[in-house]
Structure formats: C-alpha cells, structure tokens
Design an enzyme around this catalytic site. Structure first.
Site, PDB file in Angstrom:
ATOM      1  N   MET A  71     -12.221   3.957  -1.387  1.00  0.00           N
ATOM      2  CA  MET A  71     -12.961   4.357  -0.183  1.00  0.00           C
ATOM      3  C   MET A  71     -13.661   5.669  -0.515  1.00  0.00           C
ATOM      4  SD  MET A  71      -9.919   3.259   2.396  1.00  0.00           S
ATOM      5  CE  MET A  71      -8.764   3.207   1.022  1.00  0.00           C
ATOM      6  N   HIS A  84      -8.273   0.320  -4.244  1.00  0.00           N
ATOM      7  CA  HIS A  84      -9.175   0.191  -3.086  1.00  0.00           C
ATOM      8  C   HIS A  84      -9.885   1.532  -2.949  1.00  0.00           C
ATOM      9  CE1 HIS A  84      -9.579  -0.170   1.599  1.00  0.00           C
ATOM     10  NE2 HIS A  84     -10.732  -0.255   0.990  1.00  0.00           N
ATOM     11  N   MET A  91     -11.409  -5.550   5.929  1.00  0.00           N
ATOM     12  CA  MET A  91     -10.688  -4.498   6.630  1.00  0.00           C
ATOM     13  C   MET A  91     -10.446  -4.930   8.081  1.00  0.00           C
ATOM     14  SD  MET A  91     -10.141  -2.221   4.388  1.00  0.00           S
ATOM     15  CE  MET A  91      -9.317  -1.092   5.517  1.00  0.00           C
ATOM     16  N   MET A 148      -9.248   7.841  -1.473  1.00  0.00           N
ATOM     17  CA  MET A 148     -10.165   8.328  -0.434  1.00  0.00           C
ATOM     18  C   MET A 148     -10.744   9.683  -0.863  1.00  0.00           C
ATOM     19  SD  MET A 148      -7.945   7.370   2.950  1.00  0.00           S
ATOM     20  CE  MET A 148      -7.113   5.793   3.096  1.00  0.00           C
ATOM     21  N   HIS A 201      -1.081  -1.630  -4.034  1.00  0.00           N
ATOM     22  CA  HIS A 201      -2.415  -1.359  -3.490  1.00  0.00           C
ATOM     23  C   HIS A 201      -2.612   0.148  -3.441  1.00  0.00           C
ATOM     24  CE1 HIS A 201      -5.858  -2.287  -0.734  1.00  0.00           C
ATOM     25  NE2 HIS A 201      -5.519  -1.163  -0.147  1.00  0.00           N
ATOM     26  N   ASP A 219      -6.658  -6.112   4.816  1.00  0.00           N
ATOM     27  CA  ASP A 219      -6.108  -4.756   4.744  1.00  0.00           C
ATOM     28  C   ASP A 219      -6.194  -4.048   6.089  1.00  0.00           C
ATOM     29  OD1 ASP A 219      -6.911  -1.846   2.632  1.00  0.00           O
ATOM     30  OD2 ASP A 219      -5.116  -2.381   3.782  1.00  0.00           O
ATOM     31  N   SER A 253       0.862  -1.184   0.000  1.00  0.00           N
ATOM     32  CA  SER A 253       0.000   0.000   0.000  1.00  0.00           C
ATOM     33  C   SER A 253       0.893   1.227   0.000  1.00  0.00           C
ATOM     34  CB  SER A 253      -0.887   0.032   1.236  1.00  0.00           C
ATOM     35  OG  SER A 253      -1.401   1.346   1.420  1.00  0.00           O
ATOM     36  N   ASP A 281      -4.883   3.235  -2.352  1.00  0.00           N
ATOM     37  CA  ASP A 281      -5.956   3.676  -1.459  1.00  0.00           C
ATOM     38  C   ASP A 281      -6.522   5.019  -1.885  1.00  0.00           C
ATOM     39  OD1 ASP A 281      -3.970   2.207   1.014  1.00  0.00           O
ATOM     40  OD2 ASP A 281      -6.013   1.554   0.538  1.00  0.00           O
TER      41      ASP A 281
HETATM   42  C1  DX5 Z   1      -6.517   2.139   5.228  1.00  0.00           C
HETATM   43  C2  DX5 Z   1      -6.042   1.583   3.911  1.00  0.00           C
HETATM   44  C3  DX5 Z   1      -4.919   0.590   4.040  1.00  0.00           C
HETATM   45  C4  DX5 Z   1      -3.674   1.159   4.705  1.00  0.00           C
HETATM   46  C5  DX5 Z   1      -2.799   0.019   5.189  1.00  0.00           C
HETATM   47  O1  DX5 Z   1      -7.757   2.711   5.085  1.00  0.00           O
HETATM   48  O2  DX5 Z   1      -7.100   0.981   3.210  1.00  0.00           O
HETATM   49  O3  DX5 Z   1      -4.595   0.042   2.777  1.00  0.00           O
HETATM   50  O4  DX5 Z   1      -2.974   1.946   3.838  1.00  0.00           O
HETATM   51  O5  DX5 Z   1      -1.738   0.532   5.912  1.00  0.00           O
HETATM   52  P1  DX5 Z   1      -1.116  -0.262   7.135  1.00  0.00           P
HETATM   53  O6  DX5 Z   1      -0.548  -1.522   6.556  1.00  0.00           O
HETATM   54  O7  DX5 Z   1      -0.073   0.664   7.652  1.00  0.00           O
HETATM   55  O8  DX5 Z   1      -2.210  -0.540   8.113  1.00  0.00           O
HETATM   56 ZN    ZN Z   2      -6.459  -0.184   1.426  1.00  0.00          ZN
END
Ligand code: DX5
Ligand code: ZN
Length: 239
Positions: A79, A77, A149, A48, A44, A187, A19, A46
């Site tokens: 969000m 991913h 999650m 948001m 990965h 995740d 990630s 993320d």
């Molecule tokens: C959080 C993300 C994860 C995050 C994981 O909302 O979806 O992918 O980046 O980071 P770590 O491994 O540090 O928990």
């Molecule tokens: Zn994620």
C-alpha cells in the site's frame, strides 16, 4: 512458490493468509511461527508508506529479517505510492508474491508486474472498495493474483464490507480466469462470521489479521474460517 505452481494451485479448500499487522510486532518471529503452527498457509505482509494510506508499517528490511523464520509463502501487499520504484528491494527481501494497488500512477504498473513475473514470483493487483474491477482490464494477462479489499486499506480490525464482497468476488473469479490458475484473494474483515459470504464468491485465499491474532485459540479460528469458507466455495463451484 514459483509460477509453475500457479496452474495447479486450485486448492481443495480456501487458503488462509495470516496478516501480521495485528501481531505483536515486538515479537514478530514468534508471532509468525504461531501462525504457521496454527495452520496458516501464507504470511500476508502489509507494507504502508504513510502516503498511499494514512499509516506507516514496515518495509523490505523487516521482511528480509523474518524471511528465515518460516518456509511459508510471503505474500506482500504494498500500500505504497511508488511500487515501481521499490520492486527490486521487495524481490530481494524474499517475497513470493507482490501485490500492489491499481490506484497508483499508471505508468509504473505494467513494468512492475512484468518485472515481478520475470523474477519468477507471482504478481498481483489490488482494488480498493471504491475502485471498479474494470480498472484491472489493461493488466489481465499479467495477473496471478487479484486482491479485493473489503475494507478501506490502512488499518486492521475494521468492519467487513459485505456489499463490496457481493459485488466483486464472483465477478473477479469469472473475469480473472474461470479455470482458476490465478487467485482471487480477499482482504479486510476476514473471520468466521464473514467466511460464508467470502467463500460463496469462489475466493481462493482469505487474509485474516485481527481474527487470528486476537483469537484465544488461533488454530481453531483458522480451521473455523477455512471450513466455513470452503463449504460455501464448494457449493458455488458445484454450481
Ligand atoms: C488493511 C490490510 C489488511 C489488514 C487485515 O489495510 O491490508 O491486510 O491487516 O486485517 P483484518 O483481518 O483485521 O481486517
Ligand atoms: Zn493486506
């Protein structure tokens, strides 16, 4: 990565998805190459929107810009509250798989999953810690990926929820398809100290952010997580 790989994808070991949320975003291309050189199997991403989660990161423009940096599969991913509205843009940006949250407004879920698969990419749904797996029931036949999650989505570096992993991982594996043509991903808080619990659940892919990008030796960390989780997974699968 196209779906015909899905059927043959039960990897020997657990796959590691890096990630980039905890990477130096000011030097993102090199940070992606660093993960690839360290042995990560996926990137990965993320995304948001500051609405579905209390944080804003990046979108399809940035993803498109770094698509040429690596041939590693891009796992998006999302969000965001309106994945159905922006599906085309994420497909065009070069994502190999697109996973969004089952907690968004329901009418957009099925059309978005169908559109992602129609485009030959892998479609996934993610469940927050407080959401039961049963919420996925209406969409099982459309899922290549279930992303469990183990932290509240929104930030990297949070503590791993072991109770959620215990309650959901093995159940998700059994529910999705015991044959393993589809993937169970985890995740949040993925690292060497939590890898055994994650592998024990029969998980296919571990997302790791801070554990990799804050490590002194990223390659050693990738191998540590993979070997611990793969051993636990093999024991589980051996029954
Ligand atoms: C959080 C993300 C994860 C995050 C994981 O909302 O979806 O992918 O980046 O980071 P770590 O491994 O540090 O928990
Ligand atoms: Zn994620």
């Amino acid at each position: 990565m196209s779906r015909d790989l899905a059927g043959s994808r039960r990897p020997e070991g657990v796959l590691i998805a890096a990630s980039i949320l905890d990477a130096d975003l000011g030097d993102l291309s090199d940070e992606i190459r660093r993960a690839e050189d360290a042995g990560a199997d996926r990137i990965h991403l993320d995304v948001m929107d500051g609405h579905f989660v209390p944080n804003i990161t990046f979108g399809w423009t940035m993803i498109h810009a770094v698509r040429r940096v690596t041939s590693l599969p891009f796992d998006a991913h999302l969000m965001i509250s309106e994945p159905g509205r922006w599906t085309e843009q994420f497909l065009d940006s070069g994502c190999d798989s697109i996973t969004f949250h089952v907690e968004v407004d329901a009418p957009q879920i099925r059309p978005a999953l169908e559109r992602i698969r129609e485009a030959g990419r892998l479609a996934g749904l993610s469940v927050k810690p407080g959401t039961p797996l049963e919420a996925l029931d209406p969409y099982r036949e459309l899922l290549d990926i279930v992303l469990v999650m183990t932290v509240e989505p929104g930030f990297g570096g949070q503590s791993f929820m072991a109770d959620v992993a215990d309650a959901k991982l093995a159940a998700a594996r059994r529910w999705l398809d015991p044959a393993g043509a589809s993937e169970v991903q985890v995740d949040g808080g993925g690292k060497a100290e939590t890898a055994e619990a994650i592998g024990r659940g029969g998980t296919d892919v571990i997302v790791a952010g801070s554990a990799l990008y804050r490590a002194d030796d990223m390659a050693a960390e990738v191998e540590r997580i993979r070997s611990i989780a793969s051993a636990a997974r093999a024991a589980t699968l051996a029954g």
